[in-house]
Design an enzyme around this catalytic site. Sequence first.
Site, PDB file in Angstrom:
ATOM      1  N   GLY A   1       0.807  -1.218   0.000  1.00 32.87           N
ATOM      2  CA  GLY A   1       0.000   0.000   0.000  1.00 32.87           C
ATOM      3  C   GLY A   1       0.839   1.266   0.000  1.00 32.87           C
ATOM      4  N   LYS A  13       4.875  21.889 -10.504  1.00 30.48           N
ATOM      5  CA  LYS A  13       6.255  21.662 -10.970  1.00 30.48           C
ATOM      6  C   LYS A  13       6.308  21.889 -12.474  1.00 30.48           C
ATOM      7  CE  LYS A  13       9.595  17.974 -11.741  1.00 30.48           C
ATOM      8  NZ  LYS A  13       9.969  16.570 -11.574  1.00 30.48           N
ATOM      9  N   ALA A  26       8.212  13.882  -6.564  1.00 30.67           N
ATOM     10  CA  ALA A  26       8.224  14.745  -7.755  1.00 30.67           C
ATOM     11  C   ALA A  26       7.681  13.944  -8.923  1.00 30.67           C
ATOM     12  CB  ALA A  26       9.640  15.210  -8.053  1.00 30.67           C
ATOM     13  N   LEU A  77       8.041  -0.168  -7.495  1.00 34.94           N
ATOM     14  CA  LEU A  77       9.437  -0.557  -7.316  1.00 34.94           C
ATOM     15  C   LEU A  77       9.653  -2.055  -7.493  1.00 34.94           C
ATOM     16  CD1 LEU A  77      10.298   1.819  -4.318  1.00 34.94           C
ATOM     17  CD2 LEU A  77      11.105   2.017  -6.682  1.00 34.94           C
ATOM     18  N   THR A 124       2.684   4.184  -2.812  1.00 28.98           N
ATOM     19  CA  THR A 124       2.128   4.937  -3.947  1.00 28.98           C
ATOM     20  C   THR A 124       1.613   3.978  -5.023  1.00 28.98           C
ATOM     21  OG1 THR A 124       3.648   6.742  -3.482  1.00 28.98           O
ATOM     22  CG2 THR A 124       2.702   6.690  -5.688  1.00 28.98           C
ATOM     23  N   ALA A 125       2.388   2.913  -5.298  1.00 28.26           N
ATOM     24  CA  ALA A 125       1.991   1.980  -6.361  1.00 28.26           C
ATOM     25  C   ALA A 125       0.702   1.250  -5.993  1.00 28.26           C
ATOM     26  CB  ALA A 125       3.113   0.976  -6.618  1.00 28.26           C
TER      27      ALA A 125
HETATM   28  P1  FAD Z   1       6.807   1.112  -1.312  1.00 23.61           P
HETATM   29  O1  FAD Z   1       6.540   2.518  -1.043  1.00 23.61           O
HETATM   30  O2  FAD Z   1       8.041   0.499  -0.719  1.00 23.61           O
HETATM   31  O3  FAD Z   1       5.548   0.286  -0.794  1.00 23.61           O
HETATM   32  C1  FAD Z   1       5.611  -1.089  -0.571  1.00 23.61           C
HETATM   33  C2  FAD Z   1       4.359  -1.518   0.168  1.00 23.61           C
HETATM   34  O4  FAD Z   1       4.387  -2.924   0.333  1.00 23.61           O
HETATM   35  C3  FAD Z   1       4.245  -0.924   1.567  1.00 23.61           C
HETATM   36  O5  FAD Z   1       2.904  -0.618   1.844  1.00 23.61           O
HETATM   37  C4  FAD Z   1       4.698  -2.068   2.470  1.00 23.61           C
HETATM   38  O6  FAD Z   1       4.170  -1.997   3.764  1.00 23.61           O
HETATM   39  C5  FAD Z   1       4.136  -3.240   1.691  1.00 23.61           C
HETATM   40  N1  FAD Z   1       4.793  -4.498   2.021  1.00 23.61           N
HETATM   41  C6  FAD Z   1       6.061  -4.884   1.777  1.00 23.61           C
HETATM   42  N2  FAD Z   1       6.264  -6.125   2.281  1.00 23.61           N
HETATM   43  C7  FAD Z   1       5.103  -6.512   2.827  1.00 23.61           C
HETATM   44  C8  FAD Z   1       4.685  -7.665   3.515  1.00 23.61           C
HETATM   45  N3  FAD Z   1       5.498  -8.700   3.767  1.00 23.61           N
HETATM   46  N4  FAD Z   1       3.413  -7.734   3.956  1.00 23.61           N
HETATM   47  C9  FAD Z   1       2.542  -6.710   3.755  1.00 23.61           C
HETATM   48  N5  FAD Z   1       2.890  -5.574   3.113  1.00 23.61           N
HETATM   49  C10 FAD Z   1       4.157  -5.481   2.659  1.00 23.61           C
HETATM   50  N6  FAD Z   1       9.526   8.341  -8.104  1.00 23.61           N
HETATM   51  C11 FAD Z   1       9.057   9.437  -8.735  1.00 23.61           C
HETATM   52  O7  FAD Z   1       8.197   9.326  -9.606  1.00 23.61           O
HETATM   53  N7  FAD Z   1       9.528  10.677  -8.383  1.00 23.61           N
HETATM   54  C12 FAD Z   1      10.519  10.859  -7.487  1.00 23.61           C
HETATM   55  O8  FAD Z   1      10.889  11.981  -7.205  1.00 23.61           O
HETATM   56  C13 FAD Z   1      11.084   9.702  -6.882  1.00 23.61           C
HETATM   57  N8  FAD Z   1      12.091   9.810  -5.983  1.00 23.61           N
HETATM   58  C14 FAD Z   1      12.621   8.673  -5.443  1.00 23.61           C
HETATM   59  C15 FAD Z   1      13.757   8.747  -4.628  1.00 23.61           C
HETATM   60  C16 FAD Z   1      14.341   7.590  -4.150  1.00 23.61           C
HETATM   61  C17 FAD Z   1      15.576   7.675  -3.312  1.00 23.61           C
HETATM   62  C18 FAD Z   1      13.766   6.320  -4.421  1.00 23.61           C
HETATM   63  C19 FAD Z   1      14.371   5.051  -3.864  1.00 23.61           C
HETATM   64  C20 FAD Z   1      12.632   6.240  -5.205  1.00 23.61           C
HETATM   65  C21 FAD Z   1      12.074   7.399  -5.747  1.00 23.61           C
HETATM   66  N9  FAD Z   1      10.976   7.330  -6.584  1.00 23.61           N
HETATM   67  C22 FAD Z   1      10.518   8.442  -7.207  1.00 23.61           C
HETATM   68  C23 FAD Z   1      10.267   6.067  -6.780  1.00 23.61           C
HETATM   69  C24 FAD Z   1       9.013   6.089  -5.907  1.00 23.61           C
HETATM   70  O9  FAD Z   1       9.384   6.310  -4.570  1.00 23.61           O
HETATM   71  C25 FAD Z   1       8.244   4.802  -6.024  1.00 23.61           C
HETATM   72  O10 FAD Z   1       8.035   4.491  -7.380  1.00 23.61           O
HETATM   73  C26 FAD Z   1       6.908   4.923  -5.354  1.00 23.61           C
HETATM   74  O11 FAD Z   1       7.021   5.424  -4.066  1.00 23.61           O
HETATM   75  C27 FAD Z   1       6.221   3.588  -5.320  1.00 23.61           C
HETATM   76  O12 FAD Z   1       6.797   2.744  -4.377  1.00 23.61           O
HETATM   77  P2  FAD Z   1       6.078   1.366  -4.115  1.00 23.61           P
HETATM   78  O13 FAD Z   1       4.668   1.610  -3.750  1.00 23.61           O
HETATM   79  O14 FAD Z   1       6.356   0.479  -5.269  1.00 23.61           O
HETATM   80  O15 FAD Z   1       6.889   0.762  -2.871  1.00 23.61           O
END
Ligand code: FAD
Length: 497
Positions: A13, A78, A50, A327, A15-16
């Site tokens: 849960g 932006k 961003a 990610l 952003t993705a």
């Molecule tokens: P996460 O935010 O890691 O979410 C993962 C989810 O899975 C969480 O809810 C977690 O609790 C859950 N989860 C994991 N394991 C389990 C489990 N075992 N059981 C239950 N739940 C679990 N993107 C941009 O477009 N612009 C930017 O400026 C930008 N800056 C960034 C800077 C950095 C340094 C990094 C590393 C990334 C950046 N990104 C940026 C990418 C962006 O942060 C991600 O694409 C975005 O936040 C989506 O992340 P996510 O939801 O895939 O993963």
Amino acid sequence: MSQPIRKIVIAGGGTAGWMTAAALSKLMGKDLEITLVESEAIGTVGVGEATIPTLVFFHRLLGIEEPEFLAATQGTYKLGINFENWRDVGKDYLHAFGITGKDCWACGFQHFWLRARELGLAGDFGEYCLERRAAEAEKFTHLPNNGLNYAFHFDASLYAKYLRQFSECHGARRVEGKIDQVLLHHDTGNIRALKLDSGQELDGDFFIDCTGMRALLIEKALHTGFESWSHWLPCDTAVAVQTEAVAPPIPYTRSIARESGWQWRIPLQHRVGNGQVYSSSYQDDDAARQQLMGNVEGEPLTDPRLIRFQTGRRRKQWHKNCLAVGLSSGFLEPLESTSIHLIQQNIVRFLRFFPHTGIGQVEVDEFNRQADFEMERIRDFIILHYKVTERDDTEFWRYCRQMDIPDTLANKIDMFRETGHVFREGNELFVDSWQQVMIGQGLMPERYHPLVGTMSESELAGFIEHIKAEVDGDLNRLQNHSDYLVSFLSRHAGSGA
Ligand code: FAD
């Protein structure tokens, strides 16, 4: 394999996860049972603030009202990214979201600009781009007919919270818990259910892996494979910290090149997001942390947090009955803020290819082909910033200058250097951006299109001045960004928008 898809389970849960839940519940909620499981104890990556202009269209698709979204996420506008010290120390340029000048049927504006510059008739390339001028002047106003291209900065945790509310209103169900095991069907190898540490099982027809870099479903369970791009994109660590705002928010992100990477500064309404991205082969964590803390403005609101990452992509974004979004699907490093765009691309593509009557391999393969193409072109664009530089003051920059690059990028660079041309391939994301960044990084074409040479000096001067006058006129219609944001939000406050 072919069975209708009714029950979708979203794992994660951040952003993705919540962008996926929002889109599926809003656009297909009547036909689907959508469950999202997330773990508060694990939390999210906490960065990613961003964006690029495509998010505006994603929000329109979902019917998300801009003032409500900006108020809920402390968002700002932006218009681009200011690249400081990237070409060389002390040399800056702004990559803006707009179009520079005007193309003609035979060639792009850069050809006209190159000749005009040679004759002393033109200013800086960016002078002919409204978004660039607006960013520099710290101005913003919505113009009719999408006359000003823009994106947002927002607070990532507030965005997830906002989309959670949106998704729950449209029927998505949230389950709190930690995924302990991914259970597979013995015969097909498809995912059958997620087993939580409470013992509860969430079964589904289709699973969306939004577990971030853990990639619990697509990789840990399905072993889809990862292709590393770290030889081209060598940064592998970030340290992030939030600080108090010391000035009204500016309408662009700052990207400041450092000795072994770069620093971001993202202005929100209530605070500033900061981070240093670096290669751990060239800088150690303590040095990076210290350098970042020495270069932030305003009191820190959080402790600096270290984030490790690997650049590259999952070998298949869609594998069996699992789609990777966010990610878990790979990461290109945050330089051009493209990750959230790739999230929405996978979501929208999934809706287009939605397996209503069951999963078909032809569609899965086409989905993966399109996603691969998209990611590779963005990858090339990001590598360009590192490769085409005059910097040779540190080991890191010397490595970047000398590293091998993908053939697709080498062809683009050679084409621009030798002819001034940039050709858009398929529906790749970046268009005008290529010219802006290549020129900004100091890559000047050796010639321009012969057609431009047939114009008289006065015709060329008239053409260039006309474009400049149009940009000047539009610039005068814009207000100060921060003032506009305050009045825009207060005008819409309480409108139920
Ligand atoms: P996460 O935010 O890691 O979410 C993962 C989810 O899975 C969480 O809810 C977690 O609790 C859950 N989860 C994991 N394991 C389990 C489990 N075992 N059981 C239950 N739940 C679990 N993107 C941009 O477009 N612009 C930017 O400026 C930008 N800056 C960034 C800077 C950095 C340094 C990094 C590393 C990334 C950046 N990104 C940026 C990418 C962006 O942060 C991600 O694409 C975005 O936040 C989506 O992340 P996510 O939801 O895939 O993963």
